[in-house]
Write a protein that holds these residues in place. Structure first.
Motif, PDB file in Angstrom:
ATOM      1  N   UNK A 215      38.114  11.836   8.681  1.00 16.59           N
ATOM      2  CA  UNK A 215      38.996  11.161  10.135  1.00 16.59           C
ATOM      3  C   UNK A 215      37.804  11.565  10.821  1.00 16.59           C
ATOM      4  N   UNK A 216      37.434  10.905  11.871  1.00 18.24           N
ATOM      5  CA  UNK A 216      37.953   9.474  11.878  1.00 18.24           C
ATOM      6  C   UNK A 216      37.563   8.507  10.950  1.00 18.24           C
ATOM      7  N   UNK A 217      38.457   7.664  10.704  1.00 22.17           N
ATOM      8  CA  UNK A 217      38.614   6.498   9.628  1.00 22.17           C
ATOM      9  C   UNK A 217      37.353   5.842   9.259  1.00 22.17           C
ATOM     10  N   UNK A 218      36.579   5.340  10.169  1.00 21.14           N
ATOM     11  CA  UNK A 218      35.373   4.752  10.017  1.00 21.14           C
ATOM     12  C   UNK A 218      34.154   5.656   9.809  1.00 21.14           C
ATOM     13  N   UNK A 219      34.348   6.894   9.498  1.00 28.08           N
ATOM     14  CA  UNK A 219      33.113   7.924   9.299  1.00 28.08           C
ATOM     15  C   UNK A 219      33.386   9.032  10.215  1.00 28.08           C
ATOM     16  N   UNK A 220      33.888  10.224   9.278  1.00 24.21           N
ATOM     17  CA  UNK A 220      33.723  11.503  10.334  1.00 24.21           C
ATOM     18  C   UNK A 220      34.048  12.705   9.239  1.00 24.21           C
ATOM     19  N   UNK A 221      34.577  13.542   9.149  1.00 18.97           N
ATOM     20  CA  UNK A 221      34.990  14.746   8.351  1.00 18.97           C
ATOM     21  C   UNK A 221      35.675  14.419   7.460  1.00 18.97           C
ATOM     22  N   UNK A 222      35.290  15.234   6.089  1.00 15.55           N
ATOM     23  CA  UNK A 222      35.945  14.809   4.991  1.00 15.55           C
ATOM     24  C   UNK A 222      37.618  15.244   4.915  1.00 15.55           C
ATOM     25  N   UNK A 223      38.568  14.545   4.660  1.00 16.79           N
ATOM     26  CA  UNK A 223      39.855  14.859   4.254  1.00 16.79           C
ATOM     27  C   UNK A 223      40.175  15.002   3.009  1.00 16.79           C
ATOM     28  N   UNK A 224      39.408  14.352   2.272  1.00 18.00           N
ATOM     29  CA  UNK A 224      39.719  14.162   0.751  1.00 18.00           C
ATOM     30  C   UNK A 224      38.288  14.057   0.020  1.00 18.00           C
ATOM     31  N   UNK A 225      37.844  14.870  -0.873  1.00 13.72           N
ATOM     32  CA  UNK A 225      36.795  14.560  -1.474  1.00 13.72           C
ATOM     33  C   UNK A 225      36.833  15.084  -3.111  1.00 13.72           C
ATOM     34  N   UNK A 226      35.666  14.720  -3.883  1.00 14.63           N
ATOM     35  CA  UNK A 226      35.767  15.032  -5.171  1.00 14.63           C
ATOM     36  C   UNK A 226      34.267  15.474  -5.626  1.00 14.63           C
ATOM     37  N   UNK A 227      34.248  16.773  -6.196  1.00 15.73           N
ATOM     38  CA  UNK A 227      33.143  17.040  -6.726  1.00 15.73           C
ATOM     39  C   UNK A 227      32.534  16.273  -7.984  1.00 15.73           C
ATOM     40  N   UNK A 228      31.071  15.843  -7.691  1.00 16.57           N
ATOM     41  CA  UNK A 228      30.414  14.833  -8.811  1.00 16.57           C
ATOM     42  C   UNK A 228      29.151  15.545  -8.890  1.00 16.57           C
ATOM     43  N   UNK A 229      28.348  15.201 -10.179  1.00 19.16           N
ATOM     44  CA  UNK A 229      27.216  15.453 -10.392  1.00 19.16           C
ATOM     45  C   UNK A 229      26.079  14.167 -10.320  1.00 19.16           C
ATOM     46  N   UNK A 230      25.374  14.006  -9.313  1.00 17.67           N
ATOM     47  CA  UNK A 230      24.463  13.062  -9.231  1.00 17.67           C
ATOM     48  C   UNK A 230      23.121  13.559  -8.914  1.00 17.67           C
ATOM     49  N   UNK A 231      22.276  13.451  -9.682  1.00 21.60           N
ATOM     50  CA  UNK A 231      20.745  14.002  -9.310  1.00 21.60           C
ATOM     51  C   UNK A 231      20.013  13.180  -8.338  1.00 21.60           C
ATOM     52  N   UNK A 232      20.376  11.878  -8.320  1.00 21.10           N
ATOM     53  CA  UNK A 232      19.641  10.792  -7.490  1.00 21.10           C
ATOM     54  C   UNK A 232      20.055  11.266  -6.015  1.00 21.10           C
ATOM     55  N   UNK A 233      21.070  11.605  -5.780  1.00 17.90           N
ATOM     56  CA  UNK A 233      21.499  12.089  -4.273  1.00 17.90           C
ATOM     57  C   UNK A 233      20.648  13.225  -3.918  1.00 17.90           C
ATOM     58  N   UNK A 234      20.862  14.233  -4.734  1.00 19.17           N
ATOM     59  CA  UNK A 234      20.208  15.544  -4.525  1.00 19.17           C
ATOM     60  C   UNK A 234      18.676  15.501  -4.447  1.00 19.17           C
ATOM     61  N   UNK A 235      17.746  14.619  -5.161  1.00 11.59           N
ATOM     62  CA  UNK A 235      16.408  14.379  -5.241  1.00 11.59           C
ATOM     63  C   UNK A 235      15.907  14.159  -3.608  1.00 11.59           C
ATOM     64  N   UNK A 236      16.433  13.458  -3.002  1.00 17.66           N
ATOM     65  CA  UNK A 236      15.785  13.478  -1.408  1.00 17.66           C
ATOM     66  C   UNK A 236      16.088  14.539  -0.425  1.00 17.66           C
ATOM     67  N   UNK A 237      17.375  15.267  -0.968  1.00 19.91           N
ATOM     68  CA  UNK A 237      17.470  16.342  -0.002  1.00 19.91           C
ATOM     69  C   UNK A 237      16.674  17.522  -0.537  1.00 19.91           C
ATOM     70  N   UNK A 238      16.351  17.631  -1.811  1.00 22.15           N
ATOM     71  CA  UNK A 238      15.352  18.877  -2.160  1.00 22.15           C
ATOM     72  C   UNK A 238      13.944  18.465  -1.445  1.00 22.15           C
TER      73      UNK A 238
END
Length: 377
Positions: A215-238
């Motif tokens: 919320x807001x519904x087109x892109x805002x703060x999380x109101x429901x999320x799930x933890x995952x493991x994805x190294x591809x997402x982490x790599x550019x952050x590191x």
């Protein structure tokens, strides 16, 4: 046992205090009176302050009187205050401070400066240009107007034409200051990445959440999320934190433009409200800070993805605003489950959760808050 001061409130204070209590530490929470953390059973002492009048001397007195070992900032303005005053406090107290220095803090909190740095270092990010008289020649609609400095999606506004840009931009600038124009990506997937980088360049356990309702519904703060493991997402952050020579905790917002095409949107240089997703998945970032900054040790974690975190107060706002309210997966109407947890604390912190929901309702009733969020609904 360490004595930890949580500077500022918010839902992150509930989770960090809970994680510290699990490890036998004591917590003192210094924040504004209207905070759910004052009702948390995991906070040992709550000190109410008028933040606008709070001084370094006030902080030094609290540190001395309570024998504080470590100060961890919670909310944006508290983190910024602590980064600015960190040199004074370090010289006049024995406490440690879990915040980066002011120069680095100001660089990452400004979205324009951060994305310029990404551009210079070949780190993926959305195409972004300053909102000025020349931007019309550099963009393709639709685009987002984004304040350089804001939080919680405040001030972000989608525009579909030059006419709409000229109509809406002055008001956003008046409310939030300088802005950028950023490419709008249709139906992206949103992620949150939490990282801890030690001074020697090694890493603590990362945590990634996939956000399915916000919320807001087109892109805002999380109101429901799930933890995952994805190294591809982490790599550019590191890579970005290495380039910044970052020490300590950092929180990223990342979107996926196409399959495997991950773009960094921003860094939050303090723990986010959704840090409880890390806690329920077995990663205790509060204790990681204690072990690192007070004992010079690295804290191992056993990360268990697949945990769901629901921010009930914000999820109610999502339900009222979203046309997908009856066809979302997982169902909005599922309130219980083995892997379902609540960002406000749940049954183990019911008084804090009830007060948090009440604060959320009051906020949603505020015309200024609704106006600041309206651009992405």
């Amino acid at each position: 046992m360490a004595k930890v001061l949580l500077f500022g409130g918010g839902l992150q204070a509930l989770s960090i205090a809970r994680g510290l209590k699990d490890c036998g530490h004591m917590t003192v929470n210094v924040a504004a009176c209207a905070n759910a953390s004052r009702f948390s059973r995991f906070v040992d002492e709550f000190i109410s302050i008028d933040f606008q009048r709070f001084t370094p001397k006030d902080m030094k007195d609290i540190i001395k009187d309570r024998k504080i070992d470590l100060v961890i900032p919670m909310e944006d303005e508290y983190a910024e205050w602590l980064s600015v005053n960190k040199p004074i406090l370090e010289n006049e107290s024995d406490a440690k401070f879990a915040v980066v220095d002011a120069g680095l803090f100001s660089r990452v909190i400004n979205k324009r400066e951060l994305l310029n740095f990404c551009e210079e270092n070949d780190i993926p990010h959305p195409r972004t240009v300053p909102l000025d008289g020349k931007c019309e020649r550099k963009i393709e609609f639709p685009v987002l107007i984004k304040p350089d400095v804001s939080n919680g999606s405040r001030g972000i506004c989608r525009v579909d034409s030059i006419g709409e840009l000229k109509e809406k931009a002055p008001e956003v600038i008046r409310m939030f200051g300088s802005c950028t124009v950023q490419e709008f990506i249709e139906q992206p997937h949103y992620y949150n990445v939490m990282l801890y980088r030690y001074a020697d360049g090694s890493w603590g356990q990362h945590v990634v959440t996939k956000i399915t309702r916000f919320y807001p519904v087109k892109g805002g703060s999380s109101s429901f999320c799930t933890t995952i493991d994805n190294v591809e997402i982490v790599t550019p952050c590191k890579k970005l934190l290495d380039k910044l020579n970052w020490d300590g905790f950092a929180d990223f917002d990342v979107l996926e433009k196409g399959e495997g095409d991950y773009r960094i949107i921003e860094i939050n240089p303090r723990v986010p409200a959704s840090v409880h997703a890390a806690y329920i998945s077995g990663v205790n970032y509060g204790n990681m800070m204690v072990e690192d900054l007070l004992r010079g040790r690295k804290s191992p974690s056993c990360y268990t993805p697949g945990m769901h975190l629901r921010f009930l107060g914000l999820d109610i706002a999502w339900f009222l605003a979203s046309p997908a309210r009856f066809r979302n997966t997982p169902s909005w109407f599922k309130f219980f489950g083995k892997h379902l947890h609540y960002q406000e604390g749940g049954i183990k912190d019911m008084m804090a959760m009830a007060y948090s929901i009440w604060l959320g309702i009051k906020k949603e009733l505020s015309p200024s808050f609704r106006k600041a969020k309206s651009g992405m609904n």
